[in-house]
Enzyme design. Structure first.
Site, PDB file in Angstrom:
ATOM      1  N   LYS A 100       0.856  -1.178   0.000  1.00 25.94           N
ATOM      2  CA  LYS A 100       0.000   0.000   0.000  1.00 25.94           C
ATOM      3  C   LYS A 100       0.894   1.231   0.000  1.00 25.94           C
ATOM      4  O   LYS A 100       1.706   1.423   0.912  1.00 25.94           O
ATOM      5  CB  LYS A 100      -0.920   0.033   1.227  1.00 25.94           C
ATOM      6  CG  LYS A 100      -1.795   1.292   1.279  1.00 25.94           C
ATOM      7  CD  LYS A 100      -2.560   1.424   2.581  1.00 25.94           C
ATOM      8  CE  LYS A 100      -3.401   2.703   2.554  1.00 25.94           C
ATOM      9  NZ  LYS A 100      -4.084   2.970   3.850  1.00 25.94           N
ATOM     10  N   ILE A 136      -6.178   1.143  -1.398  1.00 25.42           N
ATOM     11  CA  ILE A 136      -6.701   1.051  -0.030  1.00 25.42           C
ATOM     12  C   ILE A 136      -6.874   2.495   0.404  1.00 25.42           C
ATOM     13  O   ILE A 136      -5.891   3.190   0.676  1.00 25.42           O
ATOM     14  CB  ILE A 136      -5.739   0.309   0.902  1.00 25.42           C
ATOM     15  CG1 ILE A 136      -5.483  -1.118   0.405  1.00 25.42           C
ATOM     16  CG2 ILE A 136      -6.299   0.274   2.327  1.00 25.42           C
ATOM     17  CD1 ILE A 136      -4.386  -1.852   1.174  1.00 25.42           C
TER      18      ILE A 136
END
Length: 342
Positions: free
Chosen positions: A182, A238
């Site tokens: 991420k 995300i």
């Protein structure tokens, strides 16, 4: 009761994941599981997958026991509502390698399919310039975790530690239990360079994963570059914005993926990206407390962050709610989701 660790986790697929806020009861700051479960199901219905006890979920403010309670509650709620194949990603980053691995085991026993791990910023002065130490950290955590692990690169929450594309690519190729990264650094160039390796058709055969359901995904940490990410062969995001506008964020991901294959879809994707990008920038400045205040306006729950994080004052909430970037996002979400309050 803890659940059995699955031999093969639920599939980790490209798309939109949301770092779910942890909701607290007024006064006591005990977990508000009713609001939490409602929100997990709202997002699952929109096609958004949950990440628990991350930065937005105030993982640093939760005990081990509270993290486990959240994982178990989310799994029960998802299964009861028929979302049995929706995976759970759980934040397990702590101060030491030892405790991080311990939390990975606890999360797995509670029902998490994946862990996401950030480096502690407490000793960032020592770690930030030590590539070998950082590589050793994620290598050992991934090797000893019973579930696949995602790298969480967020300099703002780790004392400025910012992994470069070379190190992330080295980890992806050398650690078969790593399932992605991420990039809350927001670096599109970094994403492009990592994807050049891990999104190549040869990657799965050259660097097979320990679990076949856990490919290495490159995920943005914001929703403001979903279109550029799709053209670089990225895998989604995300993003905290998916808590506020789950249907809109998923729609943008779908349009971006279509546009990368069919230029006729590009104009529509760019138009929605502009709305989402502006709103993401505006709402991110209001941080966790601002996001919770927006959820209160939109869905009837949100509450306050756990101390010492301060709440936002009434004037700030009103200004945020009336900001033209937020109004445009809310209107887009209302057009896709009739659950948004009028």
């Amino acid at each position: 009761m803890a659940l059995n660790v699955p031999a093969t986790p639920r599939s980790l697929q490209p798309g939109i994941y949301a770092p779910i806020p942890t909701f607290f009861l007024p006064g006591s700051e005990d977990l508000d599981l009713q609001s939490f479960e409602s929100h997990v199901l709202l997002l699952a219905g929109a096609g958004v997958r949950p990440l628990l006890a991350g930065s937005m979920g105030e993982g640093i403010h939760l005990t081990h026991a509270e993290r486990i309670i959240l994982i178990q509650a989310a799994r029960r709620a998802l299964d009861k509502a028929g979302f049995t194949q929706v995976p759970i990603v759980a934040g397990t980053g702590t101060g030491s390698t030892r405790e991080t691995i311990e939390l990975c085991h606890e999360a797995a026993r509670a029902g998490a399919d994946y862990a996401i791990v950030i480096a502690s910023g407490y000793f960032a002065g020592v770690l930030s310039g030590n590539k070998e130490a950082l590589k050793a950290f994620w290598t050992e955590v991934a090797e000893r975790s019973p579930i696949p692990v995602l790298i969480y690169n967020y300099p703002g929450a780790s004392g400025g530690i910012d992994l470069d594309s070379d190190l992330i690519t080295e980890l992806a190729t050398s650690s078969p239990n790593l399932a992605g990264v991420k990039l809350t650094c927001g670096n599109v160039g970094k994403l492009t360079r990592i994807c050049a390796t891990v999104s190549d058709a040869s990657f799965p055969s050259l660097y097979p994963r320990r679990n076949p359901n856990a490919p290495f995904l490159v995920l943005g940490g914001y929703a403001d570059f979903l279109v550029p990410s799709a053209f670089a062969n990225g895998h989604g995001a995300i993003t905290g914005l998916a808590n506020v506008a789950p249907y809109t964020t998923v729609k943008l991901f779908q349009l971006a993926q279509e546009a990368a294959k069919n230029p006729a879809s590009l104009s529509e994707a760019q138009s929605l990206q502009a709305i989402v990008g502006r709103a993401d920038f505006t709402i991110a400045k209001a941080s966790i407390a601002g996001t919770k205040a927006l959820l209160e306006r939109l869905y009837g729950y949100g509450g306050l962050p756990r101390k010492p994080l301060p709440p936002v004052d009434a004037d700030t909430i009103t200004a945020l709610w009336e900001h033209p970037d937020v109004r445009a996002l809310v209107e887009a979400e209302r057009s896709l989701n009739d659950k948004v309050r009028k």
